[in-house]
Scaffold this motif. Sequence first.
Motif, PDB file in Angstrom:
ATOM      1  N   ALA A  11      -5.949  -1.171 -12.567  1.00  0.00           N
ATOM      2  CA  ALA A  11      -6.115  -0.044 -11.651  1.00  0.00           C
ATOM      3  C   ALA A  11      -7.139  -0.401 -10.584  1.00  0.00           C
ATOM      4  CB  ALA A  11      -6.561   1.189 -12.418  1.00  0.00           C
ATOM      5  N   ALA A  14      -7.686   5.500  -7.624  1.00  0.00           N
ATOM      6  CA  ALA A  14      -6.761   6.472  -8.206  1.00  0.00           C
ATOM      7  C   ALA A  14      -5.296   6.195  -7.868  1.00  0.00           C
ATOM      8  CB  ALA A  14      -7.134   7.876  -7.740  1.00  0.00           C
ATOM      9  N   ASP A  15      -5.031   5.599  -6.703  1.00  0.00           N
ATOM     10  CA  ASP A  15      -3.653   5.473  -6.233  1.00  0.00           C
ATOM     11  C   ASP A  15      -3.155   4.046  -6.061  1.00  0.00           C
ATOM     12  OD1 ASP A  15      -3.415   8.293  -6.000  1.00  0.00           O
ATOM     13  OD2 ASP A  15      -4.479   8.211  -4.085  1.00  0.00           O
ATOM     14  N   HIS A  16      -3.924   3.069  -6.523  1.00  0.00           N
ATOM     15  CA  HIS A  16      -3.540   1.677  -6.303  1.00  0.00           C
ATOM     16  C   HIS A  16      -3.707   0.864  -7.577  1.00  0.00           C
ATOM     17  CE1 HIS A  16      -3.289   2.203  -1.954  1.00  0.00           C
ATOM     18  NE2 HIS A  16      -4.386   2.930  -2.048  1.00  0.00           N
ATOM     19  N   GLN A  17      -3.063  -0.275  -7.575  1.00  0.00           N
ATOM     20  CA  GLN A  17      -3.231  -1.220  -8.669  1.00  0.00           C
ATOM     21  C   GLN A  17      -3.068  -2.638  -8.128  1.00  0.00           C
ATOM     22  OE1 GLN A  17      -0.234  -0.394 -11.592  1.00  0.00           O
ATOM     23  NE2 GLN A  17       1.453  -0.964 -10.277  1.00  0.00           N
ATOM     24  N   GLU A  48      -7.359   1.004   3.971  1.00  0.00           N
ATOM     25  CA  GLU A  48      -6.046   1.281   3.367  1.00  0.00           C
ATOM     26  C   GLU A  48      -6.074   1.106   1.847  1.00  0.00           C
ATOM     27  OE1 GLU A  48      -3.191   2.405   4.645  1.00  0.00           O
ATOM     28  OE2 GLU A  48      -4.000   2.524   6.669  1.00  0.00           O
TER      29      GLU A  48
END
Length: 140
Positions: A11, A14-17, A48
């Motif tokens: 991870a 919160a929105d990426h990996q 980004e």
Amino acid sequence: MKVIKVIETRAAGADHQVVTFESSTEGGRCYRRKPCKKCPWRKDSVGEFPAEAFLHSARTAYDMAQSVFSCHSTGTDKPSTCAGFLMRGAAHNLSIRLSYIRREIGDDLDENGHELFESYREMAIANGVDPDDPILKPCR
């Protein structure tokens, strides 16, 4: 035939990996020729991706690294090496150097008019990584 094996998924916010994988293809390495719209190597793409993503990927910029920085927009279905990485961050990467020797990467890279960071370290710091973070020390 392309064979992709996911080795690790981490991870990054919160929105990426960050996904680490091995791939093998007949005919050589797949790579992007131009930086994509949100390429983290582009100076106009700062913010980004979270700083944590740059910590996870720093090892691609270490001397004699075998991991490469892949294009986020091609994902794991059609993985390819990031154009920005090839132009600015791969000079000391063993896997990329071998790909050039094998002629798997051509001289067809193009910045496409975009200003790119000069190094992985510069890119990571611009995206929120602490300049004194020990993970950046080995970056070339």
